[in-house]
Structures are given as C-alpha cells and as structure tokens.
Design an enzyme around this catalytic site. Structure first.
Site, mmCIF file in Angstrom:
data_model
loop_
_atom_site.group_PDB
_atom_site.id
_atom_site.type_symbol
_atom_site.label_atom_id
_atom_site.label_comp_id
_atom_site.label_asym_id
_atom_site.label_seq_id
_atom_site.Cartn_x
_atom_site.Cartn_y
_atom_site.Cartn_z
ATOM 1 N N LYS A 122 78.156 56.715 0.902
ATOM 2 C CA LYS A 122 78.955 57.845 0.435
ATOM 3 C C LYS A 122 79.391 58.615 1.672
ATOM 4 C CE LYS A 122 78.884 61.506 -3.025
ATOM 5 N NZ LYS A 122 79.453 62.587 -2.218
ATOM 6 N N LYS A 319 71.727 60.662 -3.423
ATOM 7 C CA LYS A 319 71.766 61.557 -2.254
ATOM 8 C C LYS A 319 70.514 61.371 -1.401
ATOM 9 C CE LYS A 319 75.549 63.995 -3.103
ATOM 10 N NZ LYS A 319 75.559 65.435 -3.247
ATOM 11 N N CYS A 431 81.615 87.394 29.417
ATOM 12 C CA CYS A 431 81.522 87.837 30.798
ATOM 13 C C CYS A 431 82.947 87.742 31.329
ATOM 14 C CB CYS A 431 80.591 86.915 31.590
ATOM 15 S SG CYS A 431 80.745 87.125 33.366
#
Ligand code: IVH
Length: 680
Positions: A122, A319, A431
């Site tokens: 996936k 998943k 800076c």
C-alpha cells in the site's frame, strides 16, 4: 550559442522530430518506469535539447505529447472539478493478522472456493485517475471525495512515469478507458524538500503523502515537475482481456505504466508470509508504504463480491503497526543553517527505528519544542515521519526527572554569538551575521551540493579543511584554488588533487537554475530557482528585475519577491556575483521553448552595441523566437553590425546576407515585440 544553426527543410525537421520524440519516450520509459536506463543523462539531455531546438524553429512540431512538454506549462488560476465515471472507493482496514483471516473467511462464506489473492504494497501517496482516449492521456484527476476530484491534467503530464501516449493498447479495450494508481514522493525527494523548507523557515510536510499531495495540487506545473513525483498503477477500467489482478498488472506494464514489482499472487496461507516479509523489508524501499492491500485475484469473483458502502468487499488494507520506540533526550541544541536559520535539535540515546539507528532528531522550531514541551532528560516516544524523518511523537511525562527544566531558546547565535532575530512570517530565529562561520560552512556546502553546482568530490569535510587552511572564504574562491593548495590538505594526493581541480573547472558554466539555487538567496530553493530561470532566462535580466517585476512572476509572492530584490540589489549579493564573474563563473541561458515572429531566424550581432548589453539583445531575440548566433553563414537571417565590426560583416556582405545597423535593429525589435506574438 556558438554556431549558427543550419536550417533543415520542414520535411527533414518533421522526420527528425518524430525520431527524437520516439527515442526520448523510449529512454524516458527505461529510466522512469523500468529504472533501467541505457544511456547517460548527458546523452538524454543532448537529444532533448535537439528536440527543443527543432520545436522552437518549427512550433507546429511541438505537440502536447512531446517529451518537451513534461517540464510544465502555464500556471492555472484554480483547478476545475472532475466527476469520476465510477466512484473511487476506499478500503476497509485490518490491523492484525486475525483481522485479515476474518476477511478471508467472510469472502469464503460468499464464494466458497476462493483462495487466490494478490498482495500489493500500500503505497503512501495519493490516488490518481488517468483517462486515455485513442491511446493518449486526456485527463488526470485526483480522488477528491471519491465522487468528485480535481482536474490536474497539466500537472499529471509533468510526471515522467505517466505515459502521455501509450506504447500500444491491447485488444478488447474501448477507445476510452481509465487507469488508476498511486502518485508518491520518493523518500530522498521528501527528505530534501523538507530540509529545504526548514532551511527557508517554512512549515515542513508531515509525511511523503502530504508532500506528494502538495506537489500534485500546485497551480504552477513547473513546480510539480521539479518535485520528483513517481507512480505505481494498479487498476484498469474496463479491464479488457485481463481476467485477474495479476493480468491487469501485466497489461498495465505492457502499455507503459510503472507497476510495483513487489506485487505477488498467493494463496490464503501465503498472505501471512508476505506481510511478515514486508513488515521489515519495507524500510529498505525508496518509497513509503504503510501496509499491504490484499485483493481477490480473479476479476469475475471480484464482480460477484461487489462493494459495501464505500469499499469493495474483495479487498482489504492491512496496516503495519507504527514503529515507535522510547528513548531519552540527552540534550537540546541549536543548529545554525546556511541562511542563519536556527533549528533546535534533540540529541537522543541511540535507538533502532524503522531500519536505522536514530540519535538526533529535529524539533523543527521553538514553537514546536514548546508545544510538545520536550526537555533535556525526558523520555520520549520517537517514530519516523513517513518512514524517513525521525520525530518526537510525545514526552512520557510519568518518567520526567524532577529537575528537568523547560528549554529556553537562545537569544544569541551559539556559533558566533551575535543576536538572533525572528522575522515576520517566519517560525524560526535567524543569525543575521553573514560572517558567522557556521553559516559560511553551510553556504559553501550548499553551493557545491547536488542540486546546486554539483562539484564532484567537494564534500563537507573537504570544505571544512579548505576554510580551516584559509584557502576558501566565499564561493568564488573555489575557482581560484590551485593544485598545490589542494595537495596541502590531508588525504589528497596527485591524482585526487587533479580530479578535484578538474571537477571544479567543469562547473564554471552551469544551467541558470543551478547557479540561482547555489547562490543561497533567502527564500530561493530549487523550485523557485527553476521558476525564476524559466521566466528571466538569464542572470543579467534577473539581476535587473525590480521587486514589482518579480511580483509579476507566477508563483512568486510578496515575501519572496522582496527577499530576492533585497539580495540582488544589496551589497553582499552584488559583491558575490561580481566575484563569481571575475573567476569566470557563468550561467547558461535557459532555453526558450516557444513561438514568435522571428521563429527560425538566425541573428548575428557583431561589433559593439550602444543601447544595451549584448546578452540583453540576445535575450530579446530569443524571446521573439529567433536564434542569436555568432557565426555567419548563408542561412543567417540578419547581421547587426555595430562600430568596430570586421570579419563577420565582410563575410555577410560576401554571402549577400542582410546587414543592418543598431538603430534599425532597435526599430525592428520594438516593432516585433509590439506585434504581441512574442513568447514570454
Ligand atoms: S486498491 C477499490 N491498491 O489506498 C480499490 N489502493 O484506502 C481501490 N492505495 O485510495 C484501491 N496503494 O490511494 C489499492 N496497491 C494499492 C494501493 C492503494 C495505495 C491507496 C489508494 C486508495 C487507498 C484505499
């Protein structure tokens, strides 16, 4: 720019352009789709330039499917809506092997003997729908809400692995059909983009998916083109002769689409080993994947199973569990970047996450440190955003030592001590001392780096040694280095010193966008550099541009326009440009692709010009479609002869080529520019 182009007959030009298009498509396919290039980048560029040139002279050859049209066309105002012919569905999720087993049983209750599945990674990107008619790409659209997406055709065309013309369409497919798949941003491009954004004091993308979606939804296709997007296609509608998902994938490959090589057809028991293998192996891929899509292999059975609500019943997305680890923050320090941007960085006790050891991680900016309330001594949960960039997810408050103190952002630069300032609209302090050694080092690394001048063999350590020895203070100094100086450095011998000197010399002349990126103009990264190069085409024109003119460039907003004008008109910028010019650094003029009243005309400027610098005159000729050249032949259209003209003027007169003076040239220029068909 050195020879007068000889003009082929229209017939020859058409034949050659056809040849070049086919060859470039072929090599583009080998490179972008199959990852198996057969020629070098330089060889590809040479063919590409030849085609750009031909198309500039014969604009009718510049068709929409030409490889030259991949670089991005005109920016859009907004995307128009696109209604999908059939809804783009989403998938039900499974978070464990048990849930995958339940999916398999559910299917087998409806169709008892099914046991062939295709497992696909996936891909962590966004879904895209491509419509082809008569073998040509006609629309590219995002998924949107599944019913209605956005028409992003111009952007889709810039993605090299999306064929604009198919290499052949198998029998059994209608004139018009649709291909769906995933567009994604490879991990290295994602990391580079975020680094650039951070350096510019801008918000970074949380993961490659968001970055890819951001790139696809750019109104300016040139920006999309520059973000290195890739694709994997997996769906064909209607599927034509394909009877299974495996056959769909094979068919897509034959047509010229990029198909993920890690798809496997397995039986029910094979699913678990696929999941187990890729749970680890995914970290070695150059793209993010957050799971595995498991699909019933056979098309006929897919149809029988159908869909419930918004998801097909024949597929599920497994998943992977998120990779999170706990570790301890040893310290929070500030890193000073090339433009002075101060970025807080957490130094961690080393910990293995998603395939590599992590011991430092960016905290992005001080607001982020405050929001997460990360302190030195804290135990934190770390993951990798998009599997790439280490990130602190949260602090484990129960484990905070009693004496852990909230982090206080420094008010002065940790390297040079000068005061830090936070500019309006930026999330970071900077800076602003241009002499700060940290900035100098980072600037020089950037100047020579991959997306800038790309000087081979010039890494951060060599640069540090060159600064240390006092040989290099600014970018121009690289071009003054001698072999003897390089030999003084540790780890350099005759051969390596010669190589370094040679690779520096080879980069005196570079494409304009590379030099622009290299200069380190605040807010100008790779993408803006490309946009500027495409618009102004020469460094001289950009140097003269006013803030108002910069604002007219599509994709350049007020903050960026002001920063560019400030740099180019300011003392430091001018000084650097002058020094670079002194050592012979030059930007190649960006090529013009377009049509104008002077298309196909070769112009030669000789002698001196009073009214404008020669590069400007050449640029104006180019903008009208003409080709400025330096040698005179029978095919030269016009020679502009100023005071001091010699040999070229004589030759033009001998060959009977038209000769005019500067005043006449100016008149013709203005007339042609006023005719309104000059390409901009
Ligand atoms: S199949 C109807 N295959 O995941 C089936 N999707 O939650 C449609 N995705 O919107 C999708 N890789 O963007 C499929 N190999 C793959 C995929 C994949 C990624 C995405 C896709 C879809 C979402 C579904």
């Amino acid at each position: 720019m050195t020879e007068t182009p000889t003009r082929p007959t229209p017939e020859e030009a058409r034949r050659r352009a056809g040849e070049l298009k086919r060859e470039l498509e072929h090599h583009g396919h080998l490179y972008h789709v199959l990852d198996r290039p057969q020629i070098t980048d330089a060889e590809y560029d040479k063919l590409f330039r030849e085609l750009v040139d031909l198309e500039a002279r014969y604009p009718e050859l510049q068709t929409a499917d030409s490889p030259t049209q991949r670089v991005g066309g005109a920016p859009a105002e907004a995307f128009s809506k696109y209604r999908h012919r059939t809804p783009m569905l989403s998938l039900a999720n499974a978070f464990s092997l048990a849930e995958v087993e339940a999916f398999r049983r559910r299917i087998q209750r409806i169709v008892p003997d099914v046991d062939r599945f295709v497992c696909e990674l996936k891909i962590d990107g966004l879904a895209m729908s491509l419509t082809y008619r008569d073998g040509e790409l006609v629309t590219g659209a995002t998924r949107g809400d599944g019913v209605e997406g956005e028409d992003v055709t111009a952007n889709a065309r810039t993605i090299r692995s999306i064929p604009v013309r198919l290499r052949g369409v198998p029998g059994g497919l209608p004139r018009e059909f649709e291909v769906r798949g995933e567009v994604y941003m490879p991990k290295p491009s994602f990391a580079a983009l975020n680094q650039q954004l951070e350096e510019d004091g801008k918000q970074t993308y949380a993961n490659p998916r968001n970055a890819a979606a951001g790139a696809v939804r750019q109104l300016n296709p040139t920006v999309t083109a520059s973000r290195g997007l890739q694709t994997f296609m997996y769906q064909l509608d209607p599927p034509g002769p394909a009877r299974s998902q495996t056959e769909v994938l094979a068919l897509l490959g034959e047509m010229g689409f990029r198909v993920n090589p890690n798809c496997r057809e397995v039986d029910g028991d094979g699913i678990a080993s696929y999941l187990e293998h890729w749970g680890d192996a995914r970290h070695d891929l150059d793209y993010g994947t957050d799971g595995v899509v498991i699909k019933v292999a056979e098309r006929e059975i897919q149809a029988e199973l159908g869909a419930v609500s918004r998801s097909p019943r024949w597929a599920i997305a497994y998943k992977f569990p998120p990779e999170e680890r706990e570790t301890r923050v040893q310290d929070i320090l500030v890193n000073v970047g090339r433009t002075g941007t101060c970025t807080p960085v957490a130094f961690l006790e080393p910990v293995l996450i998603a395939g590599s050891t992590v011991q430092r991680c960016t905290l992005h900016n001080e607001d982020e440190v405050a929001r997460k309330d990360v302190r030195a001594g804290d135990t934190v949960v770390v993951h990798k955003a998009g599997d790439v960039i280490p990130e602190i997810v949260r602090v484990v408050l129960e484990m905070r030592p009693a004496d852990a103190m909230a982090w206080i952002p420094p008010t002065s630069c940790p390297v040079c001590g000068s005061e830090l300032v936070r500019q309006e609209g930026e999330v970071a302090r900077r800076c602003v001392n241009p002499l700060c050694p940290a900035q100098r080092w980072e600037r020089l690394i950037h100047f020579t780096g991959r997306s800038s001048l790309d000087i081979e063999g010039m890494g951060p350590m060599v640069i540090a040694a060159l600064i240390e020895a006092g040989y290099v203070e600014d970018a121009a100094d690289f071009f003054r280095l001698t072999r003897e100086q390089v030999l003084q450095l540790d780890r350099f011998a005759d051969r390596s010193a010669d190589n370094l000197i040679a690779s520096i010399a080879a980069r005196r002349r570079v494409p304009l966008h590379r030099l622009l990126n290299a200069l380190g103009v605040p807010n100008v990264g790779e993408h803006t550099a490309l946009v500027l190069a495409a618009h102004f085409r020469s460094l001289e024109r950009l140097e003269e541009a006013t803030e108002e003119e910069l604002l007219e460039v599509e994709g350049i907003g007020p903050i960026v326009a002001a920063a560019i004008a400030r740099w180019f008109h300011g003392e430091d910028g001018r000084k650097l440009l002058r020094k670079l010019a002194e050592v012979g650094v030059e930007a190649e003029t960006a090529p013009v692709v377009g049509e104008g009243p002077w298309t196909g005309q070769a112009w030669v400027l000789t002698g001196s010009l009073e009214a404008m610098p020669r590069p400007d005159a050449e640029e104006r000729i180019r903008r009208l479609g003409g080709n400025p050249g330096s040698s005179v032949s029978r095919k030269t259209h016009t020679v502009v002869a100023g005071p001091g003209a010699g040999g070229k003027l004589e030759k033009a007169q001998r060959l009977g080529v038209r000769v005019i003076d500067e005043a006449a040239f100016l008149e013709e220029l203005e007339a042609a520019e006023g005719s309104g068909s000059g390409s901009g």
